[in-house]
Design an enzyme around this catalytic site. Sequence first.
Site, mmCIF file in Angstrom:
data_model
loop_
_atom_site.group_PDB
_atom_site.id
_atom_site.type_symbol
_atom_site.label_atom_id
_atom_site.label_comp_id
_atom_site.label_asym_id
_atom_site.label_seq_id
_atom_site.Cartn_x
_atom_site.Cartn_y
_atom_site.Cartn_z
ATOM 1 N N LYS A 1 82.606 -20.426 -46.147
ATOM 2 C CA LYS A 1 82.271 -21.582 -45.323
ATOM 3 C C LYS A 1 82.538 -21.183 -43.876
ATOM 4 O O LYS A 1 83.547 -20.495 -43.602
ATOM 5 C CB LYS A 1 83.127 -22.780 -45.725
ATOM 6 C CG LYS A 1 82.806 -24.067 -44.958
ATOM 7 C CD LYS A 1 83.642 -25.245 -45.459
ATOM 8 C CE LYS A 1 83.307 -26.542 -44.730
ATOM 9 N NZ LYS A 1 84.084 -27.698 -45.230
ATOM 10 N N SER B 1 81.553 -31.954 -46.391
ATOM 11 C CA SER B 1 81.063 -31.071 -45.360
ATOM 12 C C SER B 1 80.718 -29.672 -45.846
ATOM 13 O O SER B 1 79.984 -28.961 -45.156
ATOM 14 C CB SER B 1 82.115 -30.956 -44.256
ATOM 15 O OG SER B 1 83.277 -30.327 -44.742
ATOM 16 N N SER C 1 85.381 -32.997 -49.135
ATOM 17 C CA SER C 1 84.383 -32.025 -48.661
ATOM 18 C C SER C 1 84.118 -30.850 -49.589
ATOM 19 O O SER C 1 83.191 -30.079 -49.339
ATOM 20 C CB SER C 1 84.774 -31.498 -47.285
ATOM 21 O OG SER C 1 84.465 -32.452 -46.305
#
Lengths: 95, 483, 485
Positions: free
Chosen positions: C76, C155, C179
């Site tokens: 990420k 997210s 997330s």
Amino acid sequence: MTISREDIEKVAVLARIRVEEEQVSALEKDLGNILDLVDQLGAADTESVEPMAHPLNAVQRLRPDEVTETNQREAFQAIAPATENGLYLVPRVIE
Amino acid sequence: MQWDIVIGLEIHVQLATRTKIFSGSSTAYGAEPNTQANAVDLAMPGTLPVPNEQAFRYAVMFGLAVNAEIERRSVFERKNYFYPDLPKGYQTTQLERPIVGPGYVDIDLANGETKRVRIHHAHLEEDAGKSLHEDFHGMTGIDLNRAGTPLIEVVTEPDMNNADEAVACARKLHGIVTSLGICDGDMSQGSMRFDVNISLKPKGSDVLGTRTETKNLNSFRFMEQAIAHEVERQMDILEDGGTIIQETRLYNGDRNESRSMRTKEEANDYRYFPCPDLLPVVIDDAFIDEARNSLPELPDARKARFMEQYGLNDYDASLLASDSKLATFFEAAAERGKDAKLASNWVQGEFSARLNAEEKSVADSPITGAQLGDLVVRIADNTISSAGAKKVFEALWTGENDNVDAIIDAKGLKQVSDTGELEKMVDEVLASMPDQVAQYQQESDPKKQKKMLGGFMGPLMKASKGQGNPKLFNEILVKKLGG
Amino acid sequence: MHNKSVAELSRELESGKISSVELIRDYLGRLKTEDEQLNSFITITEEQALADAHAADEQRAAGKATPWTGVPFAHKDIFCTNGVATTCGSKMLANFVPPYDATVTANFRKAGAVCLGKTNMDEFAMGSSTESSYFGATTNPWGLSRGEKRVPGGSSGGSAAAVAARLVPAATATDTGGSIRQPAALCGVTGLKPTYGRVSRYGMVAFASSLDQGGTMARTAEDNALMLNVMAGFDPKDSTSIDREVPDYTATLDEPLKGLRIGLPKEYFTGSLSAAMEEQVRSAIREYEKLGATVKEVSLPHANLAIAAYYVIAPAEASANLSRFDGARYGYRCEDPKDLLDMYTRTRAEGFGDEVKRRILVGTYALSAGYFDAYYLKAQKVRRLIQQDFINAFKEVDVLMSPTTPSPAFVQGEKTSDPVTMYLEDVFTIAINLAGIPAMSVPAGFVDGLPVGLQIIGDYFSEARLLNAAHQFQQVTDWHQREPQ
């Protein structure tokens, strides 16, 4: 809970975020909605409840006083917006 | 109108740790800009603080030295504000639960009295970097080497009522932190920074007036001047019927003037909240005991010892004991010089005056306590006169020579103390001044006679090329003139 | 090849059937073409990946391989990667190339894993749809074949979409309010948010420090266990990481579930949850009963206050955490600032997107004089009540199960106009972050052809048990193997 234009202008100054005049109404609505959501907290009975700052009941570890870092100015300043003679350059403060 | 002056101090003490409070970067002074600012100090994304144990040890030692309670579970808060020397946009500090709780120090006043000044608390926090406003094409340069240096901020109660008390308190705290070895005490480099809160109230009133905070006091002398200046400024305003604005003022010692730090006082709202990157710091008995056992002799104990061991009076002992480096210097001079009182006079007199004049600290002194001790020996045994001693001191200070006896020889400062030789000179001088001898002998008032002796000293010193022992000359004169 | 799990790829590399260089070439080729539709990556590090693959093959030849040596994965774009742009989905950090690694990054490097690039995310991890990224929205691979552009959740939507689309077998992620779990649910993959403090936060760009936790995302529970084996552990650089032994999370995957006590929080089976979603979740729970688990209803009385508490605490912490983005030392600086204040206010107005600015302003407000007690302190007290609910529940049961989200993946743009609607996406996940306990989302069926996630919540440091429960479920179901067309 509503948030006033003045409040928005005040927090924008504190947060150092420029807010244009035409953005204020939208912020008033959005922040007002968020604060409405948050106002549910008022319903909770928190009498004699200890505030919780951390999920775990742990205590701080302390580090021995030994130098572990070396000079890496060049690497850090290579990604800086403006430097000179090893200093970071920023615009002057105008009072 | 009569006014009461109310003074409180806030003192930032840079702790003499090897590394920063939240990172393993060196804190050594004087490095090239930003060479001691690592990822954590620069607030690079994702970096996290890890506190330095030594900073806590030093804070606890300070707390014990000022008779304070140690907070067993202290917490760090974030104080939010934007400034380029504050990389994270917040300062990690302590608000609700500072490491050092209420305590006190006793300060010695010039009149021989002792006054207790209460310590409100002392907390640990990180120092900011430095902004350099020289011209970089109209920009400001930022050096973050100092960012993250551990500080304790000591906050006193407003217990002082004049500049002398405030300076005495400042000196006392300076003496404590330098004796503890937790701070180098160098005010000119900013290792110890004093801010003074001052307010006035009508004499006898219980209601405190509006206070101002004066910053940038990098010597005790400036501190004294700044207080006088601020008291006068406030008094003028109040007596003209004006009001004092709560503000921070910057003192300029060279011009003896101050100015408000912000033209428009920004509404400060620091939005303190507990730092979620740090956990509560728990200090246990073992940690406190270890700190207590490592405490060196503190100024109060040292003062008592100086009185006892060297027979100094209260005032001299207090002054010399207040500064650990000065105390060490004095002890070296007294041990070598054998005459502690004389050593004390020289340390407080010529030596301190010279340091002040050159804005030097004891650590920068070009002469050692032992050298001064050697000088004291030669004064005490009448080898040199006090005028000669000043010449020797000068030569030591300038580094002309580092050996007292060699200087005395080289400069021919040795006094003639051979009585026979001196008597011969007295006889010769008296023979050449018959009128004055007659006048002296006709005078009945011993006071006037004493004064007239001075008239013979000039020619005697001239005859001895300045090397006659004045005390002996005096004795011989009195005897020969038939006193 | 692309349907293979980390465990399978690892075995193939070990057997010599394929080299890491071949494997990585293959993955990179596919990634470059397939991701055009998805936009699940912000940066693809082709050269570095091939160099790492060569090194991995050498390591293996030298007999120094770990299960991860030569295996592809992605980070990420919130984890700092030395020499590789780390943007956090923001214009503010669009040009930011850190000269240091996050601890998680360093751990994968040490294990010999080959990072193919950095995945897309909501700006500064603030969002539930990966639509607020400065680098454009990520599209959920599910629904694409019907011509629908749905959100992957957020997210960590880039990681979830990439894993679902078989662009990588595994990707790191972070979870502050859901997330990891919400995008895992919406993309039909398996994700784990560990106990707060289990995985180091050092070098992971902070959103809300007391809630943020790095975690795992892959198709199988077993791969999540392999990831956690690399990620978990004490880090002296993170004061909030916990010095506690790390088990081998793969060692207990095969334990039988007989006697497992499952609690169903009644507050998570009401309100916004659709009947179709509820049916999928209940059907998954029936599978657990077949595996020998017992089920009972429990209560989390303060669950309804979690979103309110979260939207005080998270913005408050964020408002301070994001102050460092000031244009002075790195990242974006506005053009021609006329003075310092101008630099600050324009850099931050131009560098941050709308949602980030809203949260900074809300957090600033909540901490400001006069509001601190009513908002921040109150929220911290409610946080304790929420934690206490979970502590009480775990006195009666071993794990809690619930839907991960109230509904499946929604269409892009549907919830961007009203921030509060978006916040309600995390209604079942957010309390877990406040308490700091671990939780997973496991694929548990489909509604209207879109994946549904089952959330499994455990007590502190019970990751091994959660992975075990998920793995056993995946031995008797194939939801996690379904591939979007």
